[in-house]
Design a protein around this motif. Structure first.
Motif, mmCIF file in Angstrom:
data_model
loop_
_atom_site.group_PDB
_atom_site.id
_atom_site.type_symbol
_atom_site.label_atom_id
_atom_site.label_comp_id
_atom_site.label_asym_id
_atom_site.label_seq_id
_atom_site.Cartn_x
_atom_site.Cartn_y
_atom_site.Cartn_z
ATOM 1 N N GLN A 1 -2.843 0.834 -8.625
ATOM 2 C CA GLN A 1 -4.289 0.714 -8.468
ATOM 3 C C GLN A 1 -4.734 1.832 -7.534
ATOM 4 N N ARG B 1 -2.497 0.958 -4.194
ATOM 5 C CA ARG B 1 -1.493 -0.101 -4.155
ATOM 6 C C ARG B 1 -0.529 0.040 -5.334
ATOM 7 N N GLU C 1 -9.783 0.969 -4.356
ATOM 8 C CA GLU C 1 -10.500 -0.239 -4.775
ATOM 9 C C GLU C 1 -11.237 -0.049 -6.095
ATOM 10 N N ASP C 2 -11.870 1.118 -6.258
ATOM 11 C CA ASP C 2 -12.688 1.349 -7.459
ATOM 12 C C ASP C 2 -12.072 2.371 -8.404
ATOM 13 N N GLU D 1 0.842 -1.191 0.000
ATOM 14 C CA GLU D 1 0.000 0.000 0.000
ATOM 15 C C GLU D 1 0.883 1.250 0.000
ATOM 16 N N GLY E 1 -4.668 4.088 0.528
ATOM 17 C CA GLY E 1 -5.517 3.025 0.005
ATOM 18 C C GLY E 1 -5.139 2.600 -1.403
#
Length: 815
Positions: free
Chosen positions: A770, A757, A773-774, A598, A755
């Motif tokens: 990334q 990565r 998450e979204d 992270e 958050g």
């Protein structure tokens, strides 16, 4: 720290409908350029006026190289056949010479701690004592005795306190030899470039590695070509040239670059070797890692003089100048003379018109502030101290220029040398004992003593802030040395200026910053002409047929190379899309193919080594790993320890790790169990210390930009107050002060869990991001991490790599 600078690949869409076979693609893209090159060569070779010039291109290497790359090539170890090194490559080097000074004992301690006992190549090493030569304390004298005894026990050349400054010794004794690569555990190793020797600094661990194995590693920097046009006017010196360059190109144009100086024969002839040494010396302050002058007629005349002078001496030890400077050795040098190839690639081009320069003064307290002497002289700035010291400008020619100021004044004073101004202290120290002897033989040294100058032993002294005559609070000083940042030469409440020897002497004589009046400004002068490019006027560019033809050939090389590059990038994209081949980096079995975690974002530029690891712990030898982890980044953010987690990827802004050379800045991050640091850019010495201590890192400017767009929405360049550097922060005796720490003022979180990565695919030389998450997912190619650097990191750092090398050597030699 592995400096893997991001280079995004932008590909042009192809217009043809059906892909051609690869061989046909290659021929279609290169045949026109190649045919044009062949036709030009064939036609021109029939012209006898061009034949001699063009014939050399038939014998040119496939990859044109700069002078820097050619010298590095000579000193590489383990290169594959037909490999031509280029900027950006990581290489294993065996330097021609390695010099250490007062830090020789710390290097020796490290050398012994890794299991070494004998220096591998005794001819490679030079030891000098020069920094704290005025210090007669028992502690310093004991250290000096330890260094001398160690040098004699090892059988390496040793020069005691008072013999001279190490860099000057390297030049005058012939250790810094043209066409070779020499390193030193000191930042002013750049000076060797003044005699065509590629000089660059190393840290102590590197020096210990070289002592033990004769080898270390280096990443060839981006290379900038600085072209001089015009000739240097009377009354203007090499010191004025480098002060002007530092002030006129003050936006980090050459930061962490290798510099190659070039120009016409006439332009370069106006820069004598002593001028070149001063310029190369201060390329360090300009931000460069090297400052290399060509091996040309001016240098040849200087070398021939040295050889003739040496030949007249009788006797002397094996390592005396008489054994280094010989006409036979020079014959070989100039028969096999190195120069940059036509078509060699540089990262950037700058130029300076020497004929438009006037005397310049640097400061106060910054080399990036450069002002014409005429402007400062009008302000009648009173001074308290003047210094003619340092390896920059204390050779016999510099002492002669300063003495001339007093001798000229004596002619107007009834042949009596006038005294320096009331309230002014004038300190003089030669760069070496032989330089002082030359000044005494000409009467220059005596003239300055008669004026009231205070002599100091040959050594660094006030330049490094050690010994007699340092600046007191509220005082103003002017010096012929190389650094004037706040506190360098004494109190942080003093002001320090830099200038040429004659300006320093004139200022001491009159008590205000002024010059001797040797420069006359042309009536049509309109400012210093400088900029990007080579400085050649359009109407003059094609006057010389040889230069015109050389440009055509260089362009043809570029056409072929660009065509090949575009083709192979197309192949990679096509093959990758269908799951076929891809250019991959060899990854050693002991090295991870992927590193991921992270992203922990520290949104600041210029986070210095004191912010990473507080100076008060630097000299505490018994600090545990747990304590190092606890205090890691605490001067930047006291909450960092509670926010960071094991396995995080630390991402910071630009110039991460600037400041002193303390190795704990890298080991503290490892103690926090952070395996990888990503930044917009890294401080150079921190980069070396990181690889040497097995900390991995990647430069990805785009990631910093995306994080700032997402979490702060501000532009770069907004600053807070700089972090103070503790007075005992001297892991390196000449460590520069930290840069101002820049943090966007709107950003309240100094350390942020994002958050996001990051995955670094070492095999594919790619980072993949990334964004939550979204959020979007993207990737970028980064520079290759080659196996030789992987091996150092995998073994736990350079010291452990050296231990392994020594073990293998012992096993090989044992029956």
């Amino acid at each position: 720290m592995v400096r893997l600078t991001l280079r995004a690949r932008h590909c042009k869409p192809q217009a043809y409908a059906r892909p051609q076979p690869l061989s046909l693609q290659f021929r279609s893209r290169t045949s026109n350029a190649k045919q044009l090159q062949d036709d030009l060569l064939e036609a021109s070779l029939k012209d006898t006026s061009a034949a001699a010039f063009l014939s050399k291109f038939e014998k040119s290497p496939h990859v044109p190289q700069t002078l820097t790359e050619k010298i590095v090539q000579r000193h590489c170890v383990g290169l594959p056949d037909n490999k031509f090194v280029k900027s950006g490559d990581y290489v294993t080097l065996s330097p021609y010479k390695c010099m250490t000074h007062d830090n020789s004992w710390p290097v020796a301690t490290k050398f012994l701690s890794i299991g070494a006992s004998e220096i591998n190549d005794k001819t490679q090493i030079v030891m000098t004592l020069d920094h704290d030569v005025q210090n007669k304390s028992e502690t310093n004298l004991k250290k000096y005795r330890q260094i001398e005894e160690f040098a004699k026990r090892q059988g390496v050349p040793f020069y005691p306190a008072g013999r001279g400054i190490g860099h000057q010794i390297m030049v005058e004794e012939g250790y810094a030899w043209p066409g070779t690569l020499a390193v030193a555990s000191d930042s002013h190793s750049n000076m060797y470039g003044g005699v065509g020797c590629l000089g660059t600094p190393v840290v102590r661990t590197d020096a210990a590695s070289i002592w033990a194995t004769s080898k270390t590693w280096w990443q060839i920097p981006p290379i900038c070509r600085v072209t001089f046009v015009g000739t240097l006017p009377q009354g203007v010196t090499g010191k004025d040239v480098i002060i002007a360059l530092c002030g006129l190109f003050s936006n980090d144009e050459v930061l962490n670059h290798a510099i190659e100086f070039a120009g016409s024969e006439e332009s370069m002839a106006s820069l004598k070797v002593d001028d070149r040494l001063a310029i190369a010396n201060m390329t360090t302050e300009w931000g460069a890692l090297t400052g290399l002058f060509p091996i040309d007629d001016t240098l040849q005349r200087w070398l021939r003089y040295r050889a003739t002078e040496a030949a007249l001496r009788v006797g002397g030890p094996d390592d005396s100048p008489s054994s280094q400077f010989t006409h036979q050795r020079l014959d070989h040098l100039f028969t096999n003379q190195l120069s940059a190839d036509s078509g060699a690639k540089y990262s950037k081009h700058l130029y300076l018109d020497l004929s438009t320069l006037s005397p310049y003064v640097s400061g106060p307290n910054s080399v990036k502030v450069a002002t014409p002497l005429q402007t400062l002289a009008a302000q009648k700035i009173q001074i308290n101290k003047a210094y003619l010291v340092s390896c920059t400008n204390s050779r016999a020619s510099d002492l002669a220029a300063a003495a001339r100021v007093f001798k000229d004044a004596a002619q107007e004073n009834g042949s009596t040398v006038p005294k320096i101004a009331d309230g002014v202290e004038f300190y003089i120290a030669a760069a070496s004992a032989p330089e002082q002897e030359a000044a005494e033989a000409s009467g220059d040294w005596q003239a300055m003593l008669a004026a009231g100058a205070r002599p100091l032993p040959a050594g660094c002294g006030p330049c490094i802030g050690l010994g007699t005559g340092l600046l007191e609070p509220g005082e103003v000083g002017i010096s012929a040395s190389n650094r004037n940042f706040k506190g360098r030469m004494g109190s942080t409440d003093a002001k320090a200026y830099l200038a040429s020897p004659e300006v320093v002497a004139a200022s001491a004589l009159h008590g205000v910053i002024t010059g001797p009046g040797w420069y006359n400004q042309p009536k049509d002068w309109s400012g210093v002409i400088r900029g990007e490019g080579d400085g050649v006027k359009v109407e003059e560019r094609m006057v010389n047929p040889e230069q015109a033809l050389e440009k055509v050939i260089a362009q043809l090389y570029s056409i072929v190379e660009d065509g090949e590059k575009e083709l192979f990038e197309d192949v990679l994209r096509t093959d990758s899309a269908v799951g076929e081949t891809e250019q991959l980096t060899k990854v050693l079995p002991s090295f991870p193919q992927r590193v991921e975690g992270e992203i922990l974002f520290c949104d600041a530029d210029n986070i210095n080594t004191d912010a990473i690891y507080p100076g008060k712990y630097t000299y505490q030898d018994e600090v545990t790993q747990e304590k190092m982890a606890e205090v890691c980044m605490s001067n930047y953010d006291s909450e960092f320890a509670s926010i960071a987690r094991e396995g995080d990827i630390l991402v910071a802004g630009f110039n991460f790790g600037c400041g002193s050379s303390r190795e704990q800045a890298a080991t503290a991050i490892l103690a926090k169990k952070i395996p990888l640091v990503v930044a917009g850019s890294f401080g150079n010495i921190f980069s070396r210390n990181s690889i040497n201590n097995a900390l991995m890192g990647v430069e990805v400017p785009k990631l910093v930009q995306r994080l700032r767009e997402s979490f702060s929405g501000v532009q770069l360049g907004e600053s807070q107050q700089p972090i103070a550097e503790p007075s005992r922060n001297q892991e390196s005796l000449d460590s520069p002060p930290p840069a101002p720490q820049a943090v966007p003022p709107q950003e309240k979180l100094l350390t942020r869990r994002t958050g996001w990565r990051l995955v670094w695919d070492v095999r594919r030389s790619k980072v993949m991001i990334q964004e939550g998450e979204d959020g979007p997912r993207w990737s970028q190619k980064v520079g290759e991490l080659p196996p030789n650097v992987q091996e150092i990191i995998a073994r736990g750092g350079l010291e452990k790599w050296v231990k392994k090398e020594l073990e293998e050597r012992y096993e090989t030699s044992t029956p």
